[in-house]
Design an enzyme around this catalytic site. Structure first.
Site, PDB file in Angstrom:
ATOM      1  NE  ARG A   1      30.340  54.443  23.540  1.00 41.58           N
ATOM      2  CZ  ARG A   1      29.869  55.934  23.531  1.00 41.58           C
ATOM      3  NH1 ARG A   1      29.748  56.142  24.981  1.00 41.58           N
ATOM      4  NH2 ARG A   1      29.663  56.633  22.730  1.00 41.58           N
TER       5      ARG A   1
ATOM      6  CE1 TYR B   1      43.214  36.996  36.754  1.00 44.36           C
ATOM      7  CE2 TYR B   1      42.208  39.093  36.336  1.00 44.36           C
ATOM      8  CZ  TYR B   1      42.978  38.075  35.642  1.00 44.36           C
ATOM      9  OH  TYR B   1      43.223  37.829  34.529  1.00 44.36           O
TER      10      TYR B   1
ATOM     11  CG  ASP C   1      36.334  38.466  41.303  1.00 44.95           C
ATOM     12  OD1 ASP C   1      35.596  37.574  40.943  1.00 44.95           O
ATOM     13  OD2 ASP C   1      37.239  39.191  40.447  1.00 44.95           O
TER      14      ASP C   1
ATOM     15  CE  LYS D   1      38.818  33.275  33.827  1.00 44.79           C
ATOM     16  NZ  LYS D   1      38.657  34.708  33.869  1.00 44.79           N
TER      17      LYS D   1
HETATM   18  C1  LIG Z   1      38.837  36.115  40.155  1.00 40.48           C
HETATM   19  C2  LIG Z   1      38.982  36.617  38.581  1.00 40.48           C
HETATM   20  N1  LIG Z   1      38.449  37.974  38.397  1.00 40.48           N
HETATM   21  C3  LIG Z   1      38.494  38.445  37.308  1.00 40.48           C
HETATM   22  C4  LIG Z   1      39.157  38.209  36.201  1.00 40.48           C
HETATM   23  C5  LIG Z   1      39.370  38.830  34.886  1.00 40.48           C
HETATM   24  O1  LIG Z   1      38.436  38.458  33.764  1.00 40.48           O
HETATM   25  P1  LIG Z   1      38.584  38.285  32.259  1.00 40.48           P
HETATM   26  O2  LIG Z   1      39.584  37.408  32.104  1.00 40.48           O
HETATM   27  O3  LIG Z   1      37.220  37.999  31.835  1.00 40.48           O
HETATM   28  O4  LIG Z   1      38.804  39.974  32.042  1.00 40.48           O
HETATM   29  C6  LIG Z   1      39.834  36.751  36.248  1.00 40.48           C
HETATM   30  C7  LIG Z   1      40.610  35.885  35.048  1.00 40.48           C
HETATM   31  O5  LIG Z   1      41.057  35.058  35.194  1.00 40.48           O
HETATM   32  C8  LIG Z   1      39.564  36.196  37.281  1.00 40.48           C
HETATM   33  O6  LIG Z   1      39.930  34.797  37.561  1.00 40.48           O
END
Ligand SMILES: Cc1ncc(COP(=O)(O)O)c(C=O)c1O
Length: 397
Positions: free
Chosen positions: A61, A114, A186, A211
């Site tokens: 952790r 998101y 992000d 992704k």
């Molecule tokens: C731009 C973006 N940020 C964060 C996330 C969240 O990621 P996770 O699904 O790995 O938790 C996503 C998921 O689709 C995303 O498209």
């Protein structure tokens, strides 16, 4: 980093993630350190290991050798001083937000974020006394006007989903820096190969490594990269409390995927632009959005901010509206109807009936999404095969 890294381009460095030497040689494949606990010769050495994200490994952790290889590799690509891997993108985002915010703080956030991130911010607002101002994010003046004495954080995404609007990171982050406000970006859609927000002044970069970084639709992972070592240490301490640590096998899958990120991103970007151009010429299609298209509202910004490629996601509107879009996403054969992006497989999605189903047509319009909008996350299949698939699905409308 490995000694020979100096001066190499990111596409080369990523093929050689940092791996500890064992008995004088270094494994080329990153080893999976699956053990969760580490033994020490004495209590002082063990106590010392509690001290920070760069200390000896103690308990997974707090850190793990395979996970640290991933953290160092992504920190290197993003130009950060350190990184914290998490069990998902949302794990990384929540760790950052919960570590940096306290009750009474004000956050300025792009309205197109998101949905999961927005849900976290809404929850922090409803239950923890954080206030949030939503901004479009296309004007530095809008961010300046939203600033308050209590503003703690500006939260942006490099490219918005599914509208593919590009954020003017240098301009918006510049406003935050002047005001002493932290910026979190992000960078999932662009990856550090297309954009490095820390070079534009960001304090923290977050990724859903699920992704493009992982890239093969087989791992859930997240990572936060920090410009400043002190900030990294603070968020790491909170991450240890939260416990959203990444599993070593997931870190290994992510690193394995990342070695081909350079090849994949080039293909994603080229194919997305190629398909966007072909879709724009199709009679059933009324609008196409990809930042690489000359008619895109942020095309000039995209050429400046993302000179090496404008991303693998596009969206388009069908003249037949909601029903046509639903028919289309059910008619593709090579592409799949699925809600992720960034992997080798091409995925299509009808946001109005899935990811954005809670929005009315008016709210969809305000978000730049139509009832007949389809998102395509372009994979690495041959572009001619992809076009043949999209074309046969369009013929079904
Ligand atoms: C731009 C973006 N940020 C964060 C996330 C969240 O990621 P996770 O699904 O790995 O938790 C996503 C998921 O689709 C995303 O498209």
């Amino acid at each position: 980093m490995n000694d020979f890294h100096h001066g190499l381009r990111p596409e080369s460095r990523i093929v050689h993630p940092p791996v500890e030497e064992v008995a004088g040689s270094r494994s080329l494949g990153v080893p999976i350190h699956q053990g969760h606990v580490f033994a020490f010769p004495d209590s002082d050495a063990l106590a010392e290991a509690f001290g920070g994200p760069d200390r000896a490994f103690l308990y997974n952790r707090l850190g793990n050798p395979t996970v640290r290889s991933l953290e160092r590799a992504v920190a290197d690509l993003e130009g950060g001083s350190g990184a914290l891997a998490a069990s998902s993108g949302m794990g990384a985002i929540n760790t950052v937000l919960l570590a940096l915010l306290r009750s009474g703080d004000h956050v300025i956030a792009q309205e197109s974020l998101y949905g999961g991130t927005f849900a976290t911010l809404a929850d922090l607002a409803a239950r923890w006394g954080v206030t949030v101002t939503r901004v479009r994010g296309d004007e530095p003046e809008e961010v300046r006007a939203a600033l308050r004495p209590t503003t703690r954080l500006l939260y942006l995404e490099t490219v918005s989903n599914p509208t593919t609007r590009v954020t003017d990171l240098p301009a918006l982050i510049g406003v935050a820096r002047e005001a002493g406000v932290l910026s979190v970006v992000d960078n999932t859609f662009t990856t550090p190969l297309l954009c490095r927000p820390i070079e534009h002044g960001a304090d923290v970069v977050v990724h859903s490594a699920t992704k493009y970084l992982g890239g093969h639709s087989d791992v859930l992972a997240g990572i936060a990269v920090f410009a400043d070592a002190g900030l990294h240490h603070r968020v790491w301490e909170h991450g240890v409390e939260l416990g959203a640590a990444l599993d070593p096998f997931a870190a290994w899958l992510t690193l394995r995927g990342m070695q081909t990120l350079g090849l994949r991103m080039r293909r994603h970007c080229e194919s997305a632009l190629d398909l966007a151009g072909r879709l724009a010429a199709h009679p059933a299609v009324t609008a196409v959005r990809h930042p690489g298209l000359p008619g895109h509202p942020d095309h000039e910004l995209a050429r400046r901010l993302l000179p090496d490629g404008q991303g693998g996601v596009l969206s388009f509107d069908l003249a037949g509206g909601r029903e046509a879009a639903r028919t289309f996403v059910g008619a593709v054969r090579l592409a799949s109807l699925a809600p992720s992006l960034g992997g080798v497989h091409t995925l299509v999605l009808h946001p109005a009936s899935t990811s954005h189903r809670q929005l009315s047509d008016e709210e969809l319009a305000a978000a730049g999404i139509g009832p007949g909008t389809v998102r395509v996350a372009v994979g690495i299949e041959h572009p001619e095969d992809l076009w043949a698939d999209l074309d046969q699905a369009l013929a079904k409308l």
